[in-house]
Design an enzyme around this catalytic site. Structure first.
Site, PDB file in Angstrom:
ATOM      1  N   GLU A 163       0.801  -1.235   0.000  1.00  0.00           N
ATOM      2  CA  GLU A 163       0.000   0.000   0.000  1.00  0.00           C
ATOM      3  C   GLU A 163       0.827   1.276   0.000  1.00  0.00           C
ATOM      4  O   GLU A 163       0.619   2.167   0.827  1.00  0.00           O
ATOM      5  CB  GLU A 163      -0.979  -0.015   1.188  1.00  0.00           C
ATOM      6  CG  GLU A 163      -1.903  -1.218   1.140  1.00  0.00           C
ATOM      7  CD  GLU A 163      -2.836  -1.337   2.342  1.00  0.00           C
ATOM      8  OE1 GLU A 163      -2.948  -0.369   3.103  1.00  0.00           O
ATOM      9  OE2 GLU A 163      -3.455  -2.402   2.492  1.00  0.00           O
ATOM     10  N   ASN A 205       2.051  -5.156  -3.159  1.00  0.00           N
ATOM     11  CA  ASN A 205       0.655  -5.486  -2.844  1.00  0.00           C
ATOM     12  C   ASN A 205      -0.143  -4.210  -2.565  1.00  0.00           C
ATOM     13  O   ASN A 205       0.327  -3.340  -1.824  1.00  0.00           O
ATOM     14  CB  ASN A 205       0.654  -6.387  -1.588  1.00  0.00           C
ATOM     15  CG  ASN A 205      -0.690  -6.987  -1.265  1.00  0.00           C
ATOM     16  OD1 ASN A 205      -1.338  -7.576  -2.131  1.00  0.00           O
ATOM     17  ND2 ASN A 205      -1.119  -6.854  -0.022  1.00  0.00           N
ATOM     18  N   HIS A 241     -10.502  -6.068  -2.097  1.00  0.00           N
ATOM     19  CA  HIS A 241     -11.573  -5.883  -1.107  1.00  0.00           C
ATOM     20  C   HIS A 241     -12.720  -5.214  -1.863  1.00  0.00           C
ATOM     21  O   HIS A 241     -12.645  -4.028  -2.192  1.00  0.00           O
ATOM     22  CB  HIS A 241     -11.094  -4.990   0.041  1.00  0.00           C
ATOM     23  CG  HIS A 241      -9.975  -5.600   0.829  1.00  0.00           C
ATOM     24  ND1 HIS A 241     -10.141  -6.731   1.599  1.00  0.00           N
ATOM     25  CD2 HIS A 241      -8.670  -5.244   0.956  1.00  0.00           C
ATOM     26  CE1 HIS A 241      -8.990  -7.048   2.174  1.00  0.00           C
ATOM     27  NE2 HIS A 241      -8.083  -6.172   1.795  1.00  0.00           N
ATOM     28  N   GLU A 268      -6.140 -10.666  -0.985  1.00  0.00           N
ATOM     29  CA  GLU A 268      -6.928 -10.419   0.238  1.00  0.00           C
ATOM     30  C   GLU A 268      -8.416 -10.391  -0.095  1.00  0.00           C
ATOM     31  O   GLU A 268      -9.169  -9.561   0.418  1.00  0.00           O
ATOM     32  CB  GLU A 268      -6.513  -9.084   0.876  1.00  0.00           C
ATOM     33  CG  GLU A 268      -5.041  -9.009   1.217  1.00  0.00           C
ATOM     34  CD  GLU A 268      -4.637  -7.725   1.937  1.00  0.00           C
ATOM     35  OE1 GLU A 268      -5.525  -6.997   2.428  1.00  0.00           O
ATOM     36  OE2 GLU A 268      -3.429  -7.458   2.001  1.00  0.00           O
ATOM     37  N   ASP A 270     -12.177 -10.345  -0.417  1.00  0.00           N
ATOM     38  CA  ASP A 270     -13.450 -10.453   0.298  1.00  0.00           C
ATOM     39  C   ASP A 270     -14.441  -9.566  -0.434  1.00  0.00           C
ATOM     40  O   ASP A 270     -14.064  -8.535  -0.993  1.00  0.00           O
ATOM     41  CB  ASP A 270     -13.335 -10.115   1.800  1.00  0.00           C
ATOM     42  CG  ASP A 270     -12.603  -8.825   2.120  1.00  0.00           C
ATOM     43  OD1 ASP A 270     -12.493  -7.956   1.236  1.00  0.00           O
ATOM     44  OD2 ASP A 270     -12.132  -8.678   3.267  1.00  0.00           O
TER      45      ASP A 270
HETATM   46  O1  9MR Z   1      -7.263  -7.877   8.731  1.00  0.00           O
HETATM   47  C1  9MR Z   1      -6.296  -7.046   9.348  1.00  0.00           C
HETATM   48  C2  9MR Z   1      -6.840  -6.510  10.651  1.00  0.00           C
HETATM   49  O2  9MR Z   1      -6.973  -7.565  11.585  1.00  0.00           O
HETATM   50  C3  9MR Z   1      -5.924  -5.456  11.202  1.00  0.00           C
HETATM   51  O3  9MR Z   1      -6.519  -4.860  12.353  1.00  0.00           O
HETATM   52  C4  9MR Z   1      -5.657  -4.406  10.145  1.00  0.00           C
HETATM   53  C5  9MR Z   1      -4.701  -3.377  10.675  1.00  0.00           C
HETATM   54  O4  9MR Z   1      -4.579  -2.308   9.860  1.00  0.00           O
HETATM   55  O5  9MR Z   1      -5.099  -5.016   8.997  1.00  0.00           O
HETATM   56  C6  9MR Z   1      -5.968  -5.905   8.398  1.00  0.00           C
HETATM   57  O6  9MR Z   1      -5.428  -6.440   7.212  1.00  0.00           O
HETATM   58  C7  9MR Z   1      -5.131  -5.492   6.196  1.00  0.00           C
HETATM   59  C8  9MR Z   1      -3.953  -6.011   5.437  1.00  0.00           C
HETATM   60  O7  9MR Z   1      -2.877  -6.248   6.311  1.00  0.00           O
HETATM   61  C9  9MR Z   1      -3.525  -5.040   4.340  1.00  0.00           C
HETATM   62  N1  9MR Z   1      -4.624  -4.706   3.491  1.00  0.00           N
HETATM   63  C10 9MR Z   1      -5.837  -4.306   4.137  1.00  0.00           C
HETATM   64  C11 9MR Z   1      -6.261  -5.322   5.175  1.00  0.00           C
HETATM   65  C12 9MR Z   1      -7.576  -4.939   5.795  1.00  0.00           C
HETATM   66  O8  9MR Z   1      -7.460  -3.747   6.500  1.00  0.00           O
END
Ligand code: 9MR
Length: 453
Positions: A163, A205, A241, A268, A270
């Site tokens: 990101e 990513n 997402h 990722e 969903d």
């Molecule tokens: O699913 C993850 C969540 O449990 C955490 O609190 C969060 C922290 O920012 O990160 C989430 O996973 C993220 C991933 O690492 C990167 N892309 C976005 C995902 C959803 O926020």
């Protein structure tokens, strides 16, 4: 079950005594068996792909969760446990307990692991959040090196940088303290990761990259630039997402990245919304239609495991039942598509005199070939004595090297010679190191030979 009964009844038919009928019966049995995969992982594996999920270490004691994980998935991503705040809570003090737990559970159940994520502007530990400039740059690179070294040889692909691009129309980088250390931080991270674990694929990513848009084009331009300058990048992760269907050019966007010579992965996935099942089918079919799309990972198993509380965006209900979206994905995986063709050939050469002796080494190649090009990974293994330098020769009859890593190169086609770089010259007896290259055309018949130097 219906397919099985059908294939059995067909297999009984060859009482009809013509060769053609027997052959037809046999063909049908094979087809029915190949199409009958009943889990996501097995269905994806039919075309050489994987199907994965994000896993939370805290849920590994939940039997419903673990049963679904072990049955349905063959790739695992740690949802949070390999991030910077988890792995280096204090500067220079590393903690791999959660990440190791997930990795060991996966590996002991025959699954592979995606590493997520070496550098991300979120979930930086507090000490790093407070840093800037050259001090931060040094800490970032040390983090990449330490974590990639800890997991060396165990990770299928790392999200090296997560990101880093801005949303909206600029197509440029997102501001962060990482970015403020200098625009070259991303390539520096990729080089450090390659040096630490030459066997892992290295991915960039991001999200909101679900079609051709300014953000995905900014990333596309970066990947194209990296490829042209030999920065070691192997794959691009599309988080995906989504709410309902992705943009109509979802597949075309994956394909344009693939055409740069990188693997693409849906990392990722969903999907919320009332068209969820259809949308899951669309995304899965898009991956299946792009040869370089290596696999799909959903961001959790059950709706109750999702970070998108209340949106129910996953493939299983909170109680672990399969949703219509599950069936849409399974059917799309079973329908097949052009697979990433990975072939592994092994060639052994070189000995100084009869039998194994000092200076022996062997070279093997693992080839990922797609329509227009290939990536070859060459493993150099020392014989009964340590190597202190090595030379590998390959034959590239119908292709041209465009990019290589972890070795010095002489030539781009025909006979190409490769020698160690500083950090991989020394290989202990019986141990291995890897280098790789990418090319256009056909990479078959490389027939590597190895000699100590
Ligand atoms: O699913 C993850 C969540 O449990 C955490 O609190 C969060 C922290 O920012 O990160 C989430 O996973 C993220 C991933 O690492 C990167 N892309 C976005 C995902 C959803 O926020």
């Amino acid at each position: 079950m219906l397919m099985k009964l059908t294939s059995r009844s067909v297999s009984l038919v060859p009482i009809v005594s013509t060769v053609a009928a027997v052959a037809l019966g046999a063909t049908l049995i094979v087809t029915a068996t190949a199409n009958a995969a009943t889990t996501l992982g097995a269905a994806a594996a039919q075309s050489g792909r994987y199907f994965g999920t994000a896993v939370a270490a805290s849920k590994l004691g939940d039997q419903t969760y673990v049963n679904l994980l072990n049955t349905e998935f063959n790739m695992v991503t740690a949802e949070n446990e390999m991030k910077w705040d988890a792995t280096e809570p204090n500067r220079g003090q590393f903690n791999y307990s959660g990440g190791d737990r997930i990795l060991n559970q996966a590996v002991s159940n025959g699954k592979r692991v995606r590493g997520h994520a070496l550098l991300w502007y979120q979930q930086e530990p507090g000490w790093a959040q407070r840093m800037e400039g050259s001090d931060l740059r040094q800490a970032m690179m040390n983090h990449v090196t330490q974590v990639a070294t800890h997991y060396k040889g165990k990770i299928y692909a790392w999200d090296v940088v997560n990101e880093a691009f801005a949303d909206g129309g600029s197509g440029g980088r997102r501001d962060s303290n990482l970015q403020r250390t200098g625009n070259d931080w991303i390539e520096a991270a990729f080089r450090a990761a390659r040096a630490a674990d030459p066997g892992a694929k290295l991915c960039y990513n991001d999200y909101n990259t679900d079609g051709v848009n300014p953000k995905s084009t900014g990333i596309y331009n970066m990947v194209r630039d990296f490829k042209s300058r030999g920065v070691p990048i192997d794959c691009v992760g599309f988080q995906s997402h989504l709410t309902n269907n992705p943009p109509g050019d979802y597949q075309a966007n994956l394909q344009r990245f693939a055409d740069l010579g990188v693997e693409v992965q849906i990392t990722e996935l969903d999907i919320a919304g009332n068209q969820q099942a259809n949308a899951y089918g669309v995304v899965t079919k898009a991956c299946m239609a792009v040869r370089a799309c290596a696999g799909i990972t959903t961001w959790g198993i059950r709706d109750t495991d999702s970070w998108r509380g209340g949106e129910n965006p996953l493939l299983f209900t909170g109680s672990g039942a399969k949703k219509p979206a599950y069936t849409a994905v399974l059917d799309a995986l079973n329908a097949g598509g052009p697979g990433p063709t990975t072939t592994t050939t092994t060639t052994t050469t070189t000995s100084n005199g009869p039998g194994p002796g000092p200076g022996d080494c062997t070279a093997t190649v693992s080839l990922n070939q797609w329509a227009e090009g290939f990536v070859a990974t060459i493993k150099v293994t020392a014989g009964s004595a340590a190597l202190h330098g090595w030379r590998v020769t390959t034959t590239l009859s119908n292709g041209t090297v465009t990019n290589s890593w972890s070795a010095n190169r002489s030539g781009t086609s025909g006979t190409v010679s490769w020698t160690n770089v500083d950090y991989n010259a020394n290989v202990p007896a019986g141990q291995s190191t890897e280098f790789g290259f990418q090319g256009t055309g056909n990479g078959s018949g490389l027939n590597p030979s190895c000699a100590a130097s």
